[in-house]
Design an enzyme around this catalytic site. Structure first.
Site, PDB file in Angstrom:
ATOM      1  N   GLU A 294       1.233  -0.856   0.190  1.00 23.52           N
ATOM      2  CA  GLU A 294      -0.366   0.053  -0.201  1.00 23.52           C
ATOM      3  C   GLU A 294       0.777   0.906  -0.117  1.00 23.52           C
ATOM      4  O   GLU A 294       2.067   1.431   1.066  1.00 23.52           O
ATOM      5  CB  GLU A 294      -0.496   0.239   0.988  1.00 23.52           C
ATOM      6  CG  GLU A 294      -2.034   1.356   1.478  1.00 23.52           C
ATOM      7  CD  GLU A 294      -2.392   1.004   3.073  1.00 23.52           C
ATOM      8  OE1 GLU A 294      -3.853   1.786   3.321  1.00 23.52           O
ATOM      9  OE2 GLU A 294      -1.605   0.812   3.769  1.00 23.52           O
ATOM     10  N   LYS A 353      -9.595   0.230  -2.347  1.00 17.70           N
ATOM     11  CA  LYS A 353      -9.713   0.141  -0.810  1.00 17.70           C
ATOM     12  C   LYS A 353     -11.211   0.459  -0.675  1.00 17.70           C
ATOM     13  O   LYS A 353     -12.078   1.449  -0.642  1.00 17.70           O
ATOM     14  CB  LYS A 353      -8.685   0.801  -0.074  1.00 17.70           C
ATOM     15  CG  LYS A 353      -9.012   0.727   1.255  1.00 17.70           C
ATOM     16  CD  LYS A 353      -7.607   1.226   2.188  1.00 17.70           C
ATOM     17  CE  LYS A 353      -7.523   0.122   4.291  1.00 17.70           C
ATOM     18  NZ  LYS A 353      -7.163   0.954   4.321  1.00 17.70           N
ATOM     19  N   CYS A 405      -4.471  -3.848   3.957  1.00 18.09           N
ATOM     20  CA  CYS A 405      -3.919  -2.834   5.451  1.00 18.09           C
ATOM     21  C   CYS A 405      -5.595  -2.805   6.366  1.00 18.09           C
ATOM     22  O   CYS A 405      -5.495  -4.465   7.106  1.00 18.09           O
ATOM     23  CB  CYS A 405      -3.754  -1.873   5.275  1.00 18.09           C
ATOM     24  SG  CYS A 405      -2.227  -1.441   6.957  1.00 18.09           S
TER      25      CYS A 405
END
Length: 536
Positions: A294, A353, A405
């Site tokens: 990321e 995301k 994440c």
């Protein structure tokens, strides 16, 4: 006169003893509160980076001792103290760069959920087989905390502290709710066994049914974990693929690493070129696919030709597709995006995301927070927008599920990549903001649990570490250090079968919430009937 003097002497002697007894009684009143807070700290110590997973059992045993037989109001306060003891040290990393105020505010809010659980456990603790109801109440509390406020914050689920524990195979059976339930049930059951043994020594009379239920509370989770072990496998079902993880590192620690966006991109390209040179020299196996973390390209490669050229050059040099973590603007909105970069065609697919982090990637209650401290609003000037679809990249001979994440903490965000066809899972992350705190190890433990839960290899490419390769049985086979440039290359198994946890999805959690609701309903009904009987 003699009698009077004797009476005075006896009175003088009695006063110090009475005062001492009174002080002792006052101190004893604080014992439950201190025990609640300390048992919360004990639960924290059971979490990574330590491998003391078994400390969760005495932590819940002590918590059960504190709560059993008390009123729901007392349970509320004691539960809050337990939550503070657990969450204050667990979440200290949230204040590493922004100061203690957001950390304390987060803990103060999250501990409210634990307080409500404490009230519920106290209520059901008077029921037969109370460890069962109490453990279900705890999981119901986790279920709520994972959804509200701001779409939830499941960090600190009991399951995430069990990556090294004997109960881990239960993740494949029913996911994090079943794994957490087993640990809490065993802890409460442990206290109940000790309590009955001590009562038996005093009264020489223990009901067989109570003793049997207490023993089952301890034995069933352990036996269930042993029985679930065949669900855990690292055998290849669809062949293998050779995967490379790139950790480029960042120029410096903390939030201001974002100011060095081009340097971060160059670092990851440079480490990829170093890997390509090692491959060309025959020192390292050629990877089929390459995974960047990321924020490895916070410069939008769709809008900046120089960033595009850097990524394109790295992909061509390694001769394999790369999953690049980028920050992308599209139609006036910003996205935390994974970009599938083909070595021949360039960018061919994207994943945005979906579970973005409140107060990190977007700022809820902006006007209210700005009124308290304008500096806090300046840290998140432009919020990210949410993606809407699960991400599965077709990379070489593998289907790679993307879980960016923070998303690794959410059951649904991991599961739907697998149900969408992922044969391996990648958790690209950026932990540079959090310095050398325990955050990266806590997140790594989540990925280990997810590997077992869905029987998939999980790769964790991180900008600054710890990057790791995790096999479907939860074992870490390779990992990097923190704040070093490095790469990992390994042949990993591809799997397509689904575990019961993957197939069942949310159903085990719903079942445990219903058990909790049944126990609370029974306890409330019993309390109402008892008050009516006393009134009569």
């Amino acid at each position: 006169m003699t009698v009077t003097a004797t009476s005075v002497d006896q009175s003088d002697q009695a006063r110090p003893e009475s005062a001492t007894a009174s002080r002792g009684a006052r101190l004893l009143r604080f014992v439950p509160a201190a025990a609640a807070a300390l048992s919360g700290v004990l639960l924290y110590v059971s979490f990574p980076p330590r491998t003391l997973w078994w400390l969760a059992l005495p932590a819940f045993a002590i918590f059960g001792w504190v709560l059993r037989g008390r009123s729901w109001k007392a349970g509320l306060g004691l539960g809050y103290l337990f939550g503070l003891g657990f969450l204050l040290p667990l979440l200290v990393w949230t204040g590493v760069e922004v100061g203690p105020a957001p950390w304390i505010a987060l803990v103060a809010i999250e501990a409210v959920f634990v307080a409500l659980v404490g009230a519920g456990v106290a209520a059901v603790s008077k029921l037969p087989a109370w460890p069962l109801w109490a453990a279900a109440v705890w999981i119901a509390g986790e279920a709520v905390r994972a959804r509200v406020p701001f779409r939830g914050f499941p960090w600190g689920k009991i399951a995430f502290g069990q990556a090294d524990g004997v109960f881990l195979p239960l993740a494949a059976l029913g996911g994090t709710p079943v794994l957490g339930f087993a640990v809490v049930l065993c802890g409460f059951g442990l206290y109940e066994v000790v309590r009955l043994v001590l009562d038996g020594r005093r009264t020489r009379a223990v009901r067989r049914s109570a003793a049997a239920l207490a023993l089952l509370s301890v034995a069933v989770p352990v036996v269930g974990a042993v029985a679930a072990r065949p669900l855990v496998s690292d055998k290849a079902e669809n062949g293998t693929t050779t995967v490379a993880l790139i950790q480029g590192n960042v120029p410096r620690l903390g939030l201001d690493f974002n100011a060095q966006r081009r340097a971060v991109l160059d670092y990851h390209a440079r480490e990829t070129l170093r890997l390509a040179a090692r491959v060309k020299a025959g020192e390292v196996a050629r990877p089929d696919l390459v995974l960047w973390p990321e924020n490895s390209s916070d410069i939008d490669p769709f809008a900046n030709a120089d960033a595009r050229a850097v990524i394109d050059g790295a992909a061509k040099a390694i001769g394999a597709p790369i999953s690049v973590g980028g920050v992308v603007e599209r139609d006036g909105k910003w996205y935390n995006e994974q970009i599938l970069w083909d070595q021949v065609k360039g960018p061919v697919d994207t994943y945005d995301k979906r579970q973005i982090q409140p107060f990190g990637e977007y700022l809820p209650l902006r006007s209210f927070i700005g009124a308290i401290n304008k500096n806090w609003t300046s840290m998140v000037r432009q919020g990210f927008s949410r993606g809407t679809k699960p991400g599965v990249f077709a990379m070489a001979n593998a289907k790679v599920g993307l879980v960016t994440c923070y998303e690794a903490a959410f059951d649904w965000a991991v599961r739907d990549t697998v149900t969408d066809g992922a044969q391996i899972i990648s958790v690209p992350s950026n932990n540079a903001t959090f310095d050398r705190s325990e955050m990266t190890y806590q997140q790594l433990a989540m990925s280990r649990v997810r590997a077992v839960e869905h029987s998939r290899t999980v790769t964790v490419p991180v900008t600054s570490g710890v990057s790791a390769i995790i096999l479907p049985d939860g074992r870490i086979t390779q990992k990097t250090g923190m704040f070093v440039a490095d790469f990992l290359v390994q042949k990993v198994p591809l799997r397509s079968s689904q575990t019961p946890a993957t197939t069942l999805g949310i159903l085990p959690e719903i079942a445990l919430v219903l058990v909790a609701a049944g126990g609370l309903g029974w306890a409330i009904g019993a309390g109402v009937r008892g008050r009516r009987a006393r009134g009569v």
